[in-house]
Design an enzyme around this catalytic site. Structure first.
Site, short mmCIF file in Angstrom:
data_model
loop_
_atom_site.label_atom_id
_atom_site.label_comp_id
_atom_site.label_asym_id
_atom_site.label_seq_id
_atom_site.Cartn_x
_atom_site.Cartn_y
_atom_site.Cartn_z
N LYS A 11 1.00 -1.05 -0.01
CA LYS A 11 -0.10 -0.07 0.04
C LYS A 11 0.92 1.11 -0.19
O LYS A 11 1.95 1.20 0.63
CB LYS A 11 -0.73 0.02 1.32
CG LYS A 11 -2.02 0.86 1.29
CD LYS A 11 -3.14 0.40 0.32
CE LYS A 11 -4.52 0.79 0.64
NZ LYS A 11 -5.35 -0.07 0.63
N1 GLU Z 1 -7.51 0.01 -2.65
C1 GLU Z 1 -8.40 -1.38 -2.63
C2 GLU Z 1 -8.31 -2.02 -1.56
O1 GLU Z 1 -7.79 -1.32 -0.39
C3 GLU Z 1 -8.02 -1.88 -3.91
C4 GLU Z 1 -6.83 -2.63 -3.76
C5 GLU Z 1 -6.34 -3.51 -5.16
O2 GLU Z 1 -7.35 -3.68 -6.09
O3 GLU Z 1 -5.13 -3.71 -5.50
O4 GLU Z 1 -8.72 -3.24 -1.15
#
Ligand code: GLU
Length: 434
Positions: free
Chosen positions: A119
């Site tokens: 992230k």
């Molecule tokens: N930001 C989204 C989450 O927290 C999607 C992450 C993704 O698709 O890689 O799950």
């Protein structure tokens, strides 16, 4: 001077502010103890593999240069490439990125995907920048990260305040750094792209659809229907809007909404599409919506309802407001919206929580479909995508629900136990190099 000293004394008496990392580590600890996680694997999963911080300059519209700080934390890749979103928000820092990366590891493992967790994002308030500036910020950030991401290594996606346009700029920038013959083969470096540029039909609604499905599955387990169920939503972005859209289709009634601009309520029901159109015309804000009353922010969680959907930021439900929540069900559209202290109170009050790593996993499952589609050169239709999402999310929901029922534990701990055991198994099968 005297006032300042008094203020410092007052503050130091208060409990230290709990960060998101404290939260995710406590959740991890509870599950690890429950399954007797091997101590070596526990050591590995307690830390992040890589933490990348980049400072980079961007030229603003007025000719000045501003320096931005971007983050990408890669927590674990035992099951496959790092996967997870990038958010643009003033709360982005290393603590938040670490916690959110860990949550992605559990989320992808629970969903049975061949991914790990990552992230990141940029600490900024996007409403202060023009589209042109946001494009240059995104492209420069991508360029700074380029050696550390990749379609088989670390695959970013949208998150808070980022969207398919952000991903289109990222994909284009990343592909431009590759030799011409390899460009298209690299388009799955990010997911959540626009449908016309390698994106998946329906990826925009995948997270909200998953939140809705989790609520529907919960209702089915309790032999209840969603018709006339009252729900409140915190955050009317992509997740909150789509969840509300599908719930309304099943006859449920949206009675209150809160976002950064304020809170609104109408106990007779807020029409989701009307609110969506209003917010689109008002910088994405819900306050002032003419078909509802403006509500004091503190009163939002007090609203009479059956279901509460926190779909904004982390640490929103805490010991300060867990006592006043009226809902019987919390469906976590956001990542980490309920902290450990808040959760304890909710569970004591008999309130069910569908945890983030299950409830909002439709987004990353959609991302996985997009990634597969890019790798195989296929193009899937919307109805196929929705059917596949339904199947995958039903499997995950049943697994967690059954585990929680058999073990007599809450759904979050059950979800963690399943997710961690899958990673533990992979480590035990492969051993630790060298
Ligand atoms: N930001 C989204 C989450 O927290 C999607 C992450 C993704 O698709 O890689 O799950």
């Amino acid at each position: 001077m005297a006032t300042l000293t008094a203020e410092i004394k007052k503050r130091s008496k208060k409990a230290p502010v709990r960060g998101m990392m404290d939260n995710v580590m406590e959740q991890f600890e509870t599950a690890a103890n429950k399954i007797n996680l091997h101590p070596n694997i526990k050591k590995i999963l307690s830390i992040t593999n890589n933490e990348i911080i980049v400072n980079f300059p961007v030229k603003m519209d007025n000719g000045d240069v501003e320096i931005f700080t971007g983050y990408r934390v890669q927590h674990n890749n035992a099951l496959g490439p790092y996967k997870g979103g990038l958010r643009y928000h003033p709360t982005v820092d290393i603590d938040a990125a670490r916690a959110l990366a860990m949550w992605m590891t559990w989320k992808t493992s629970l969903a049975g995907l061949p991914y790990g967790g990552g992230k990141g994002g940029i600490k900024l308030d996007p409403s202060k920048y023009s589209q042109g500036e946001l494009e240059r910020i995104t492209r420069r950030f991508t360029f700074a990260l380029a050696d550390n991401i990749g379609p088989e290594h670390d695959i970013p996606a949208p998150d808070v305040n980022t969207n398919s346009q952000t991903m289109a700029w990222m994909a284009d920038t990343y592909m431009s750094t590759r030799p011409p013959a390899e460009r298209t083969a690299n388009q799955h470096v990010v997911t959540g792209k626009p449908a016309g540029s390698g994106g998946l039909e329906g990826r925009d609604r995948a997270t909200g659809y998953g939140v809705y499905l989790s609520i529907k599955f919960w209702a089915e387990k309790n032999n209840e229907s969603l018709k006339d169920k009252r729900f409140i939503v915190q955050g009317f972005g992509n997740v909150g809007y789509w969840a509300a859209h599908f719930l309304e289709q099943d006859g449920a009634k949206l009675v209150a909404v809160q976002d950064a601009s304020g809170s609104i309520r109408n106990s007779s029901g807020i029409h989701v599409e009307d609110l969506f159109n209003y917010s689109k015309a008002n910088n994405g804000h819900v306050s002032g919506f003419p078909e509802a009353f403006d509500l004091d922010n503190e009163k939002f969680f007090r609203t009479e309802c059956d279901i509460c959907i926190p779909a904004a930021l982390g640490n929103q439900i805490t010991k300060d407001n867990a006592k006043i929540i009226q809902a019987r069900l919390i469906a976590e559209g956001a990542n980490g919206p309920t902290n450990v202290e808040g959760e304890k109170i909710l569970l004591e009050r008999g309130i069910t929580i569908i945890p983030d790593i299950l409830c909002n996993s439709g987004g990353v499952v959609g991302s996985y479909f997009e990634w597969l589609q890019n790798r195989s050169g296929e193009l899937w239709q919307l109805d196929e995508v929705m059917a596949k999402l339904h199947k995958k999310l039903k499997e995950s929901f049943d697994k967690v629900y059954d585990y929680a029922t058999v073990e007599g534990i809450d759904m979050r701990t059950a979800a963690y136990c399943i997710a961690i055991q899958r990673i533990e198994k992979a480590y035990i099968q492969r051993g630790i190099f060298p």
